[in-house]
Design a protein around this motif. Structure first.
Motif, short mmCIF file in Angstrom:
data_model
loop_
_atom_site.label_atom_id
_atom_site.label_comp_id
_atom_site.label_asym_id
_atom_site.label_seq_id
_atom_site.Cartn_x
_atom_site.Cartn_y
_atom_site.Cartn_z
N ILE A 21 0.87 -1.17 0.00
CA ILE A 21 0.00 0.00 0.00
C ILE A 21 0.90 1.22 0.00
CG2 ILE A 21 -1.74 1.26 1.31
CD1 ILE A 21 -2.59 -1.40 2.53
N HIS A 22 0.62 2.20 -0.85
CA HIS A 22 1.48 3.37 -0.99
C HIS A 22 1.71 4.02 0.36
CE1 HIS A 22 3.42 6.79 -2.81
NE2 HIS A 22 2.61 7.59 -2.12
N GLY A 23 2.97 4.30 0.67
CA GLY A 23 3.30 4.96 1.92
C GLY A 23 3.75 4.03 3.02
N GLU A 24 3.49 2.75 2.90
CA GLU A 24 3.89 1.78 3.92
C GLU A 24 5.37 1.46 3.78
OE1 GLU A 24 2.98 -2.87 5.17
OE2 GLU A 24 1.89 -1.91 3.54
N ASN A 25 6.06 1.39 4.91
CA ASN A 25 7.46 1.00 4.92
C ASN A 25 7.54 -0.51 4.74
OD1 ASN A 25 10.17 0.56 5.35
ND2 ASN A 25 10.21 1.38 7.43
N ILE A 26 7.95 -0.98 3.58
CA ILE A 26 7.92 -2.42 3.31
C ILE A 26 9.02 -3.17 4.04
CG2 ILE A 26 6.80 -2.16 1.07
CD1 ILE A 26 9.51 -2.47 -0.26
N ALA A 27 9.94 -2.45 4.70
CA ALA A 27 10.98 -3.11 5.48
C ALA A 27 10.55 -3.37 6.92
CB ALA A 27 12.26 -2.27 5.48
N PHE A 74 10.56 -6.90 -4.75
CA PHE A 74 9.96 -5.59 -4.88
C PHE A 74 10.65 -4.76 -5.96
CE2 PHE A 74 9.14 -6.96 -0.59
CZ PHE A 74 7.84 -6.53 -0.35
N SER A 75 9.89 -3.83 -6.49
CA SER A 75 10.45 -2.74 -7.26
C SER A 75 10.55 -1.56 -6.31
CB SER A 75 9.53 -2.40 -8.45
OG SER A 75 10.01 -1.27 -9.14
N ILE A 76 11.78 -1.16 -5.98
CA ILE A 76 12.00 -0.13 -4.98
C ILE A 76 11.96 1.25 -5.62
CG2 ILE A 76 13.60 0.76 -3.23
CD1 ILE A 76 12.42 -1.98 -2.58
N SER A 77 11.17 2.15 -5.07
CA SER A 77 11.11 3.51 -5.59
C SER A 77 12.11 4.42 -4.89
CB SER A 77 9.69 4.08 -5.45
OG SER A 77 9.24 4.01 -4.11
N ASN A 78 12.14 4.37 -3.57
CA ASN A 78 13.13 5.16 -2.85
C ASN A 78 13.39 4.59 -1.47
OD1 ASN A 78 11.26 6.65 -0.87
ND2 ASN A 78 10.35 7.13 -2.86
N ILE A 79 14.53 4.98 -0.91
CA ILE A 79 14.95 4.55 0.42
C ILE A 79 15.37 5.79 1.19
CG2 ILE A 79 16.64 3.22 1.74
CD1 ILE A 79 16.82 1.32 -0.70
N ILE A 158 15.25 3.55 8.91
CA ILE A 158 15.28 3.36 7.47
C ILE A 158 13.87 3.08 6.97
CG2 ILE A 158 15.88 0.91 7.69
CD1 ILE A 158 17.48 1.28 5.03
N ASP A 159 13.49 3.77 5.92
CA ASP A 159 12.17 3.61 5.31
C ASP A 159 12.37 3.19 3.87
OD1 ASP A 159 9.85 4.70 3.57
OD2 ASP A 159 9.03 4.79 5.60
N VAL A 160 11.78 2.07 3.49
CA VAL A 160 11.91 1.54 2.13
C VAL A 160 10.54 1.57 1.47
CG1 VAL A 160 12.63 -0.40 0.70
CG2 VAL A 160 13.79 0.03 2.88
N GLN A 161 10.43 2.27 0.36
CA GLN A 161 9.18 2.38 -0.38
C GLN A 161 9.26 1.58 -1.67
OE1 GLN A 161 6.28 4.31 0.58
NE2 GLN A 161 7.40 4.17 2.53
N GLY A 162 8.21 0.85 -1.98
CA GLY A 162 8.19 0.07 -3.21
C GLY A 162 6.91 -0.72 -3.33
N VAL A 163 6.79 -1.44 -4.43
CA VAL A 163 5.63 -2.29 -4.68
C VAL A 163 6.10 -3.69 -5.04
CG1 VAL A 163 4.14 -0.39 -5.41
CG2 VAL A 163 5.54 -1.58 -7.11
N GLY A 164 5.25 -4.67 -4.83
CA GLY A 164 5.58 -6.03 -5.15
C GLY A 164 5.99 -6.20 -6.60
#
Length: 247
Positions: A21-27, A74-79, A158-164
């Motif tokens: 979900i957009h905005g969730e820290n996937i890490a 994941f496809s990582i957008s930004n860290i 650390i915040d990792v943003q991305g989608v599956g």
């Protein structure tokens, strides 16, 4: 068909893991480790904003590093790295961020993409955001700090943003007989251990699983998002399967 009696369970499929979900820290909540640890400041602290005042701190080394296994692709957008608000803050300067598709400590054919590096001066609570342009699905994020002498690495958060991301893969699960996960996140049914493994692959939070040929057909497949083997108990009727890191 695949069964738990085989030395390993191999699953061939194109998978999309852990849709975000957009905005969730996937890490957040994943498995983290570091090169060494200053007592009381373990790697996992960098993933929980509750501990961001100090975060994680390695022992002195060269290089010193921190890594999270996203346990999915994941496809990582930004860290975003956030410096701590402590006396350790200078131990983030000149650190750099990379993303990888495999565990660099286990696999000889790792794909790596450099995302960026922290400046040579770091203020308390300062944020550094890096864009990652990897063209392959990402599973690991690593932060490394090198110097001419032994240094520590301190990450406030650390915040990792991305989608599956979809990855064509051949997944191997290592079996451990007479054990099962003790804290399943989902109890379901499967015809074989291989089918149970496929359910784990498709589930958005599953890490490992257990399968039994004698348990109720409605509850013979246990999926877990908790770390194994810590989350396991002895049980003669079950076999526990742990996903190999080198895929």
């Amino acid at each position: 068909m695949l069964d738990h009696a085989l030395p390993s369970v191999a699953i061939f499929l194109s998978i999309t893991r852990l849709q975000n979900i957009h905005g969730e820290n996937i890490a957040f909540g994943k498995d983290a480790k570091q090169s060494s640890t200053t007592t009381g400041y373990s790697a996992i602290r960098a993933l929980d904003i509750t501990y961001s005042k100090v975060g994680s701190v390695t022992g002195a080394g060269n290089p010193s590093w921190w890594e999270v296994d996203l346990r999915g692709y994941f496809s990582i957008s930004n860290i975003t790295l956030t410096a701590s608000d402590s006396g350790y803050v200078s131990n983030l300067k000149n650190a750099y961020v990379e993303v990888m598709d495999k565990d660099v400590s286990l696999c000889p054919d790792v794909q790596v993409e450099w995302c960026g590096n922290v400046s040579s001066t770091v203020a308390r609570k300062e944020k550094f955001t890096f864009t990652c342009n990897a063209t392959f699905p990402i599973r690991f994020v690593r932060v490394t700090r090198r110097s001419s002498s032994n240094v520590k690495l301190n990450i406030g958060h650390i915040d990792v943003q991305g989608v599956g991301a979809t990855k064509r893969c051949r997944s191997y699960y290592t079996p451990t007989t007479k054990r099962k996960v003790s804290i399943p996140s989902l109890t379901t049914s499967a015809i074989t251990a291989g089918d149970c493994g496929i359910l784990c692959q498709r589930n958005h939070s599953c890490i490992d699983f257990s399968y039994s040929t004698t348990a109720s057909s409605e509850a013979n497949c246990l999926l877990t998002k908790k770390e194994v083997p810590k989350n396991s108990v002895a049980n003669i009727a079950w076999t526990m399967y742990t996903l190999d890191n080198c895929l």
